[in-house]
Write a protein that holds these residues in place. Structure first.
Motif, PDB file in Angstrom:
ATOM      1  N   ASN A 203      79.484 -93.726  43.211  1.00  0.00           N
ATOM      2  CA  ASN A 203      80.641 -93.643  42.310  1.00  0.00           C
ATOM      3  C   ASN A 203      80.266 -94.202  40.941  1.00  0.00           C
ATOM      4  O   ASN A 203      79.469 -95.147  40.840  1.00  0.00           O
ATOM      5  N   ASP A 204      80.887 -93.671  39.917  1.00  0.00           N
ATOM      6  CA  ASP A 204      80.670 -94.218  38.572  1.00  0.00           C
ATOM      7  C   ASP A 204      81.025 -95.698  38.533  1.00  0.00           C
ATOM      8  O   ASP A 204      80.335 -96.502  37.927  1.00  0.00           O
ATOM      9  N   LYS A 205      82.144 -96.044  39.153  1.00  0.00           N
ATOM     10  CA  LYS A 205      82.531 -97.458  39.255  1.00  0.00           C
ATOM     11  C   LYS A 205      81.913 -97.980  40.528  1.00  0.00           C
ATOM     12  O   LYS A 205      82.302 -97.561  41.624  1.00  0.00           O
ATOM     13  N   LEU A 206      80.954 -98.873  40.420  1.00  0.00           N
ATOM     14  CA  LEU A 206      80.124 -99.282  41.556  1.00  0.00           C
ATOM     15  C   LEU A 206      80.967 -99.807  42.717  1.00  0.00           C
ATOM     16  O   LEU A 206      81.869-100.600  42.530  1.00  0.00           O
ATOM     17  N   GLY A 207      80.635 -99.348  43.887  1.00  0.00           N
ATOM     18  CA  GLY A 207      81.209 -99.927  45.098  1.00  0.00           C
ATOM     19  C   GLY A 207      82.219 -99.020  45.785  1.00  0.00           C
ATOM     20  O   GLY A 207      82.762 -98.078  45.215  1.00  0.00           O
ATOM     21  N   TYR A 208      82.441 -99.376  47.037  1.00  0.00           N
ATOM     22  CA  TYR A 208      83.417 -98.702  47.903  1.00  0.00           C
ATOM     23  C   TYR A 208      84.806 -98.899  47.324  1.00  0.00           C
ATOM     24  O   TYR A 208      85.104 -99.940  46.736  1.00  0.00           O
ATOM     25  N   TRP A 209      85.681 -97.931  47.512  1.00  0.00           N
ATOM     26  CA  TRP A 209      87.040 -98.044  46.981  1.00  0.00           C
ATOM     27  C   TRP A 209      87.986 -97.298  47.912  1.00  0.00           C
ATOM     28  O   TRP A 209      87.709 -96.166  48.293  1.00  0.00           O
ATOM     29  N   ASP A 210      89.064 -97.950  48.315  1.00  0.00           N
ATOM     30  CA  ASP A 210      90.025 -97.352  49.238  1.00  0.00           C
ATOM     31  C   ASP A 210      91.315 -97.096  48.481  1.00  0.00           C
ATOM     32  O   ASP A 210      91.996 -98.031  48.057  1.00  0.00           O
TER      33      ASP A 210
ATOM     34  N   GLU B  46      97.843 -84.930  49.858  1.00  0.00           N
ATOM     35  CA  GLU B  46      97.589 -86.330  49.501  1.00  0.00           C
ATOM     36  C   GLU B  46      96.851 -86.972  50.658  1.00  0.00           C
ATOM     37  O   GLU B  46      97.274 -86.859  51.816  1.00  0.00           O
ATOM     38  N   LEU B  47      95.747 -87.630  50.355  1.00  0.00           N
ATOM     39  CA  LEU B  47      94.917 -88.216  51.409  1.00  0.00           C
ATOM     40  C   LEU B  47      94.282 -89.510  50.903  1.00  0.00           C
ATOM     41  O   LEU B  47      94.127 -89.698  49.698  1.00  0.00           O
ATOM     42  N   PRO B  48      93.884 -90.384  51.831  1.00  0.00           N
ATOM     43  CA  PRO B  48      93.127 -91.552  51.397  1.00  0.00           C
ATOM     44  C   PRO B  48      91.654 -91.187  51.146  1.00  0.00           C
ATOM     45  O   PRO B  48      91.106 -90.334  51.852  1.00  0.00           O
ATOM     46  N   THR B  49      91.064 -91.815  50.144  1.00  0.00           N
ATOM     47  CA  THR B  49      89.603 -91.742  50.001  1.00  0.00           C
ATOM     48  C   THR B  49      89.059 -93.138  50.197  1.00  0.00           C
ATOM     49  O   THR B  49      89.692 -94.127  49.817  1.00  0.00           O
ATOM     50  N   ARG B  50      87.865 -93.210  50.769  1.00  0.00           N
ATOM     51  CA  ARG B  50      87.272 -94.514  51.085  1.00  0.00           C
ATOM     52  C   ARG B  50      85.764 -94.343  51.075  1.00  0.00           C
ATOM     53  O   ARG B  50      85.164 -94.000  52.075  1.00  0.00           O
TER      54      ARG B  50
ATOM     55  N   ASN C 287      96.342 -81.478  37.157  1.00  0.00           N
ATOM     56  CA  ASN C 287      95.097 -80.932  36.592  1.00  0.00           C
ATOM     57  C   ASN C 287      93.881 -81.644  37.168  1.00  0.00           C
ATOM     58  O   ASN C 287      93.898 -82.865  37.344  1.00  0.00           O
ATOM     59  N   ALA C 288      92.832 -80.852  37.430  1.00  0.00           N
ATOM     60  CA  ALA C 288      91.590 -81.438  37.940  1.00  0.00           C
ATOM     61  C   ALA C 288      91.144 -82.536  36.994  1.00  0.00           C
ATOM     62  O   ALA C 288      91.246 -82.399  35.777  1.00  0.00           O
ATOM     63  N   THR C 289      90.670 -83.631  37.560  1.00  0.00           N
ATOM     64  CA  THR C 289      90.372 -84.777  36.701  1.00  0.00           C
ATOM     65  C   THR C 289      89.063 -85.451  37.075  1.00  0.00           C
ATOM     66  O   THR C 289      88.647 -85.437  38.230  1.00  0.00           O
ATOM     67  N   GLU C 290      88.447 -86.037  36.040  1.00  0.00           N
ATOM     68  CA  GLU C 290      87.262 -86.865  36.257  1.00  0.00           C
ATOM     69  C   GLU C 290      87.610 -88.330  36.020  1.00  0.00           C
ATOM     70  O   GLU C 290      86.761 -89.196  36.085  1.00  0.00           O
ATOM     71  N   GLY C 291      88.873 -88.582  35.727  1.00  0.00           N
ATOM     72  CA  GLY C 291      89.267 -89.939  35.329  1.00  0.00           C
ATOM     73  C   GLY C 291      89.658 -90.814  36.515  1.00  0.00           C
ATOM     74  O   GLY C 291      90.356 -90.364  37.422  1.00  0.00           O
ATOM     75  N   TRP C 292      89.179 -92.043  36.482  1.00  0.00           N
ATOM     76  CA  TRP C 292      89.511 -93.029  37.505  1.00  0.00           C
ATOM     77  C   TRP C 292      90.935 -93.522  37.252  1.00  0.00           C
ATOM     78  O   TRP C 292      91.295 -93.665  36.090  1.00  0.00           O
ATOM     79  N   PRO C 293      91.772 -93.818  38.211  1.00  0.00           N
ATOM     80  CA  PRO C 293      91.482 -93.786  39.652  1.00  0.00           C
ATOM     81  C   PRO C 293      91.889 -92.492  40.356  1.00  0.00           C
ATOM     82  O   PRO C 293      91.681 -92.391  41.548  1.00  0.00           O
ATOM     83  N   ASP C 294      92.470 -91.517  39.629  1.00  0.00           N
ATOM     84  CA  ASP C 294      92.858 -90.282  40.311  1.00  0.00           C
ATOM     85  C   ASP C 294      91.640 -89.608  40.935  1.00  0.00           C
ATOM     86  O   ASP C 294      91.716 -89.002  41.997  1.00  0.00           O
ATOM     87  N   ASN C 295      90.533 -89.714  40.223  1.00  0.00           N
ATOM     88  CA  ASN C 295      89.251 -89.286  40.777  1.00  0.00           C
ATOM     89  C   ASN C 295      88.450 -90.566  40.998  1.00  0.00           C
ATOM     90  O   ASN C 295      88.029 -91.207  40.044  1.00  0.00           O
ATOM     91  N   PRO C 296      88.251 -90.966  42.241  1.00  0.00           N
ATOM     92  CA  PRO C 296      87.711 -92.300  42.492  1.00  0.00           C
ATOM     93  C   PRO C 296      86.211 -92.434  42.218  1.00  0.00           C
ATOM     94  O   PRO C 296      85.690 -93.538  42.208  1.00  0.00           O
ATOM     95  N   ASN C 297      85.534 -91.311  42.016  1.00  0.00           N
ATOM     96  CA  ASN C 297      84.072 -91.396  41.925  1.00  0.00           C
ATOM     97  C   ASN C 297      83.474 -90.778  40.670  1.00  0.00           C
ATOM     98  O   ASN C 297      82.282 -90.907  40.429  1.00  0.00           O
ATOM     99  N   GLY C 298      84.291 -90.106  39.873  1.00  0.00           N
ATOM    100  CA  GLY C 298      83.766 -89.498  38.651  1.00  0.00           C
ATOM    101  C   GLY C 298      83.127 -88.144  38.869  1.00  0.00           C
ATOM    102  O   GLY C 298      82.399 -87.633  38.009  1.00  0.00           O
TER     103      GLY C 298
END
Lengths: 1005, 285
Positions: free
Chosen positions: B144-151, B174-178, B211-222
């Protein structure tokens, strides 16, 4: 032959690890780094051809993301290179997996002794060599477990890449020594101290006398053993008798002086309070129609309570403080994967459902002078989080509760609480799941990881204060994957009924696990030469005591042994027969043909002399704040951002909380999921809607005033949180974890008698509250030496008690969360608010505003004096009414006023719901008698903030007639929290600002 | 089964055909979502079976791969994700099982990879799988762009034109990402363009506006373009980072306790994915 492989992220792609390091170097160390790159370095020690190693580089390199080379990657200039590698003997799980990958790729087994050693190379621009050394020492590596090599670009260029590996060089086969105990008392004490035995003079004498007597035993003489112990025997006794394993202080006879009347004699705090409260509740429950729901308490590795027809729940909380002080990451990951083995080693083995964590740290913003030998609290905090994150996530266990408390006195030793809930089948292979018994003739089988020199003396080490000489070998680094593979295998073996008993290898290693399991059958014979070692050269006593992780010890009946070992082999899990259980009355340890220990089971477990201690209580007195602020809006905004109240979401969301698909009320709740839950709710399996509920109570700040109130308040908080989530009042069990400063008198602890009195009072408070609420204590742990003595300065933790509660809810869909739900809902406050401001977050805030800082090791001012008490009868009556209001479906949101008082509880519900509220504090019964800031921020127990649909409000109010219950206002869509007293404005804050402050308090820590 | 936990009631014939769908859920070596993954398949009426990977590799499994119509690669930490997410586990599959697995795919088998499973499928080349080439890894899943696991819970938009059988009929989820490694990168812009063209990017992270996004936190990994899940050109092999297996019950939605009865969904939103996969086997078109 050693081959070196370097792998780096391709230029132009983001290297998140490097960017994170660069950020930390700038923000935390304030060093002028301009760029950081990183590389993974693998030193492969194996008989590989040049072709094979080239092929491995290609295989190990992700073609899209990375570039790799044999030897060294050439990737342009830099200023400083820092290589970070493990010290010899430190576990390297990544290296272990790399070896698997190489064997899979080449399609052949590598010869014995092959290994992969991993390290990380940081290439830095913009810093000089001296700055590089500082970065290596204070950020990138921990000298306890890692070695660093710092080089300038020129030095790096000048020499070929290093092929050194941290291999443990095998020494000669060590001999067993006889230990001479015939000297003077001073010599005995010296022997104990020098050898890290943590045995008192009384204990050393008892051992000496025992062996003098035992010298005549024919069996001992036949084994070639004399009238003095071998080093194996002495070490084994020291482990078994350590404070960590034997809880000597909790079992001591105590003369307690409270300054009034005659001293009172207490014969064991454990028996008098902890065990007694549970036994009394158990007896009461047994007499009811439903019978007792306590299945197994105190005697096993974790407590067991009934849940439904098919499973019981198992819960255990442990601490791992000293190792986390030395190596935060390694200590903490070992803490979590270590406590996982407790439920797993309970009954015949519980599968793991959820973890809990809680930490006590000094402020991560600490900017004072750090005593020598201590790590900066930010480093400790970051490392501990990372360790428990990795340990929990990689084991596939969600976390249920997570909290942090900050106080300057945790600078010396952080407290790292880790807990695990497990699920134990009611019936396993035809008999009760909680039953286990090793039988004479059963094989002693060790399963899982191998034994190394890691973690030797952990139990005795944690039974002593931390000082500059604390040994690094006491630290282990847990390897969750080895453990996960072992657990997967053992669950299969369990369900096939392939073993009779199981326990974990934790503190004391085999000496504890075999020693304890042998109590049932009445003896064991153990051959240390059979034990699988990570490397040769360990002395027999080291093999016996090693706390190398990821190991369980089992009793396997002879007719199942073949099937057990075969299944282990099929799962790539190492299982080794080390001996057998006997009924001979001895723990006999051999090393090949040589007998190295022959201890009578009786002396091993019952031979330690009892302690006799004195406790003296004296009520403390502290200055009250002199000035009170008048702008309560400002106060509330400041409070929600204080370390002890602010959101730690930016750490907590790194922990998985949803794996297993059983999570219902998550640790983070509300409209945006950014406020912590009062309690969390989980299913225990996929076959029923019944749930379990996790909460806790802890408030060490109250210990400065009175530990009785502190302990009773902790139980009260845990119970209220349970109720706020909708738990039944009659199915709450609790665990007690005491972390105390040393309460045994010595030159270093002249104030021990007071600390012991604090312990006595805490046990009494715990007893009183648990007894009143009917909350049994099903398991617990004590850690009694939480002091650090560094550079002559002693820093002791405040007496800290964690009460972890596990409750039950009949239908998880009936759970309640903290967030305001709908505008227009009626807002009630239940329970009485009193002027109990002592030990409050508000008072510490006032101290900070007044520019006061406590002296090193002293409470943070202001402490005040009016400690929050619990009126147990009143509270219990209210809780019963509350539980029935929940059952009636009237409660739409519920919060527990605790730290930060009513103000914080209202703020939490509002922030979580993204809905405002208007309320009149003048409607609270005590309003007329209390200062407005007392009303808002006193931390009185026994209270709830509740919202109710308007249609239910009248019935709700009626239901609580005779209790302290005030309808104070309503939930609004206007995103403001507006509090008045009568017509007088008290607080008016925007929700957006409040939320921002709550989320910012720890955001940049 | 208590009423609140029961899966949807279906006509007997539908239930019978679904029950004939056999799903292999691989376990062991650090995977840890096998139970909920199997439970998800069970709840939509299929017949899942948990089998340890080592038993499959060493011939100890009761049934060959060909016995199953679906293989599920569950989430977890295969070998701790050491050396990269899913790397060592995928490597084992590549060298010891891949010929059989390719045969399974050739025979029309389905595969679902969730999180660690998606990472493995990508490393193995099961996706993108252009032109029937399932051996070449043309993409990777990076940290992930932001280092580390994220739930965290995220919102996904489904490509309605995707051939993916697992997302048929769905618009959004809608789902969890981890995860700590979820950033989907292709070896070249051409590969990404071809994925887009073929509508192989079945699900993308979207922002509040959809809209499709690359922005955190909607997109958790970039992930570029918000790529959250990818299928092969046949649509039968599908991997995604988010966890449909952790949204089995309606009350697992993070805002369920804030909703009134009318707003509350009838079942956990993750089940639709599993039902789609099972139905595409049970009711071939």
């Amino acid at each position: 032959m050693i081959h070196r492989i370097e792998i780096a992220v391709r230029r132009g792609l983001s290297d998140a690890r490097a960017e994170h390091a660069a950020h930390q170097i700038r923000e935390f160390l304030h060093q002028p780094v301009t760029a950081v790159r990183t590389r993974d370095v693998y030193h492969v020690e194996a008989d590989l051809t040049a072709d094979e190693i080239s092929r491995m580089v290609a295989e190990l390199t992700d073609p899209v993301l990375q570039t790799g080379a044999v030897g060294r990657l050439d990737d342009g200039p830099f200023d400083i290179a820092i290589a970070v590698a493990y010290k010899p003997g430190v576990a390297d799980p990544v290296g272990k997996s790399a070896l698997v990958a190489i064997e899979d790729t080449l399609g052949r087994k590598l010869e014995e002794g092959s290994a992969v050693y991993t390290s990380v190379l940081y290439l830095l621009d913009g810093v000089d060599e001296q700055q590089g050394r500082r970065i290596a020492r204070d950020l990138l590596a921990n000298a306890v477990v890692q070695d660093t090599r710092v080089e300038t670009h020129d030095e790096w260029r000048a020499a070929p890449p290093s092929l050194e590996v941290p291999r443990v060089e095998a020494g000669p086969r060590p001999a067993v020594r006889m230990v001479d105990l015939s000297g003077t008392d001073a010599q005995l004490e010296h022997l104990s101290q020098e050898g890290l035995l943590a045995l008192s003079l009384d204990e050393m004498r008892a051992i000496r006398d025992h062996f003098e007597r035992a010298g005549d035993d024919p069996r001992r003489r036949a084994a070639g053993l004399a009238a003095s112990p071998t080093d194996v025997e002495l070490e084994c006794l020291a482990q078994t008798w350590s404070e960590h394993c034997k809880h000597k202080i909790f079992n001591a006879t105590i003369d307690y002086h409270d300054g009034e009347g005659e001293p009172q004699r207490i014969d064991s705090l454990f028996k008098s309070y902890i065990q007694r409260v549970t036994e009394e509740i158990h007896q009461e429950l047994t007499a009811t129609d439903d019978g007792s729901w306590l299945v197994s308490v105190f005697h096993d590795n974790a407590g067991v309570v009934a849940f439904d027809d098919s499973v019981h729940l198992v819960y255990k909380v442990e601490t791992h403080n000293s190792p986390s002080a030395l190596d935060p990451y390694g200590g903490a990951i070992t803490g979590i994967v270590g406590v996982n083995r407790d439920p797993f080693g309970t009954g015949r083995g519980a599968a793991l459902l959820s973890n809990t964590w809680g930490y006590c740290f000094a402020s991560p913003f600490f900017d004072g002078e750090l005593p020598p030998g201590l790590l900066h609290p930010k480093r400790v905090r970051d490392g501990v989080h990372r360790g428990v994150i990795d340990g929990g996530n990689q084991s596939g266990i969600p976390y249920g509760r997570g909290w942090e408390i900050f106080d300057s006195r945790y600078l010396g030793k952080p407290l790292v609480f880790c807990g695990t809930v497990g699920v134990l089948p009611v019936t396993i292979a035809g008999s009760a799941g909680e039953e286990k018994a090793a039988l004479p003739g059963d094989a002693i089988v060790m399963v899982g990881g191998r034994i190394g020199a890691d973690g030797i003396h952990g139990a005795t080490f944690s039974s002593a204060a931390l000082d500059e000489a604390s040994p690094s070998q006491a630290v282990q680094i847990g390897d969750p994957i080895t453990q996960k593979m072992m657990f997967d295998f053992l669950l299969e073996a369990r369900d096939q009924g392939l073993y009779n008993a199981i326990t974990d290898n934790g503190a004391g290693g085999l000496s504890s696990s075999v020693g304890e399991m042998a109590e049932g059958p009445g003896g064991a014979r153990l051959d240390l030469e059979r034990a699988p070692l990570k490397y040769a050269g360990l002395a027999p006593w080291e093999i016996l005591l090693s706390e190398a992780q990821e190991r369980m010890t089992l009793a396997v009946p002879p007719d199942k042994l073949g099937a057990f070992l075969e299944l282990a082999a099929r799962r790539d899990v190492e299982a080794t027969v080390l001996g057998l259980f006997t009924d001979e009355g001895w723990l006999e340890v051999t090393y090949g043909a040589e007998t190295v220990a022959l201890l009578s089971m009786e002396f091993l477990h019952e031979g330690n002399p009892e302690m006799h201690l004195t406790a003296r209580w004296q009520r403390p007195s502290f200055p009250e704040p002199t000035a009170r602020p008048s702008d309560h809006s400002e106060t509330l905004l400041d409070l929600v951002g204080r370390l002890n109240l602010a959101s730690n979401e930016n750490k907590a969301r790194h922990y998985d909380h949803e794996v297993k698909g059983l999570t219902v009320v998550k640790p983070w709740v509300g409209e945006k999921g950014d406020v912590t839950a009062e309690a969390t709710v989980f299913l225990a399996h996929h076959r029923s809607l019944r749930g379990y509920v996790l909460s806790e109570g802890i408030n060490p700040f109250l210990s400065d005033l009175d530990t009785f109130a502190m302990a009773a308040g902790a139980v009260d908080e845990a119970v209220r949180r349970q109720l706020c989530a909708g738990a039944r009042l009659d199915r709450i069990a609790a665990l007690d974890n005491f972390c105390w400063p040393d309460p045994v008198l010595s030159a270093q602890t002249p104030d021990a008698e007071y600390k012991l009195a604090q312990l006595v009072r805490a046990c009494r408070g715990l007893f009183a509250a648990c007894r009143a609420y009917g909350v049994p204590l099903i398991s617990g742990k004590d850690s009694m030496k939480n002091d650090a003595i560094m550079g002559g300065v002693r820093i002791s933790v405040p007496p800290t008690l964690l009460v972890s509660a596990i409750g039950q809810i009949d239908d998880v869909r009936q759970a309640i969360t903290v967030d305001f739900k709908t505008a227009g809902d009626a807002l009630f406050v239940l329970g009485a608010t009193k002027a109990e401001t002592g030990g409050s977050e508000y008072f510490r805030y006032l101290g900070e505003r007044a520019g006061l800082t406590g002296e090193a090791g002293a409470p943070t001012p202001y402490v005040g004096n009016a400690v929050p008490k619990v009126d147990l009868d009143t509270a219990l009556a209210l809780y019963r009414a509350f539980a029935s209001a929940v059952a009636a479906g009237w409660v739409r949101s519920a919060a527990t006023p605790a730290k930060g008082g009513l103000g914080m509880a209202l703020a939490r519900s509002a922030m979580a719901g993204r809905l405002g509220a208007e309320l009149d504090l003048g409607r609270l019964p005590a309003a007329a008698d209390l200062a407005i800031d007392d009303l808002l921020f006193a931390e009185s127990n026994g209270r709830f903030v509740v919202t109710v649909a308007p249609a239910d409000a009248e019935r709700f109010a009626e239901h609580f007639q005779g209790h302290a219950c005030s309808r104070v206002g309503r939930v609004t869509t206007e995103r403001r929290l507006i509090l008045t007293r009568g017509a007088t404005p008290v607080v008016d804050v925007e929700l957006a600002t409040l939320t921002k402050r709550y989320k910012e308090g720890l955001a940049h820590a | 089964m208590p009423e609140g936990l029961a899966a949807r009631v279906e006509p007997a014939e539908v239930a019978r055909r679904r029950a004939e769908v056999r799903v292999l859920v691989l376990t062991g070596l650090g995977l840890n979502c096998e139970v909920e993954t199997a439970e998800a398949f069970r709840r939509v009426g299929a017949t899942p079976q948990l089998v340890h990977l080592l038993d499959v590799l060493r011939g100890h499994a009761a049934e060959p791969l060909s016995h199953y119509q679906i293989i599920a690669f569950a989430g977890g930490f295969g070998f701790g994700d050491h050396l990269g997410a899913g790397f060592v586990y995928a490597n084992k599959v590549r060298w010891q099982l891949y010929d059989q697995l390719l045969e399974f795919i050739d025979d029309g088998g389905l595969a679902l990879g969730i999180c660690n499973g998606f990472q493995m499928m990508t490393r193995l080349g099961m996706v993108p799988g252009f032109d029937g080439d399932y051996r070449t890894a043309r993409a990777t899943i990076a940290p992930n762009d932001k280092l580390g696991y994220w739930d965290t819970w995220i919102r996904l938009r489904v490509d309605r034109e995707s051939p993916c059988v697992w997302t048929r009929g769905l618009d959004s989820l809608e789902l969890p990402t981890r995860h700590g490694e979820g950033k989907f990168l292709t070896e070249s812009p051409e590969v990404l363009a071809r994925l887009e063209e073929g509508h192989q990017i079945a699900v993308r992270y979207v922002d509040a506006a959809g809209n499709a996004t690359e922005g955190w936190p909607d997109n958790p990994n970039g992930s570029p373009g918000g790529v959250a899940g990818v299928c092969d050109p046949t649509g039968r092999l599908f991997g995604l980072m988010p966890h449909p297996d952790a949204y089995l019950y309606p009350f697992q939605h993070p805002r369920w306790f804030r909703q009134d009865d009318a707003e509350r969904p009838a079942e956990g939103g993750g089940l639709a994915i599993f039902r789609n996969g099972v139905d595409s086997v049970a009711f071939p078109t």
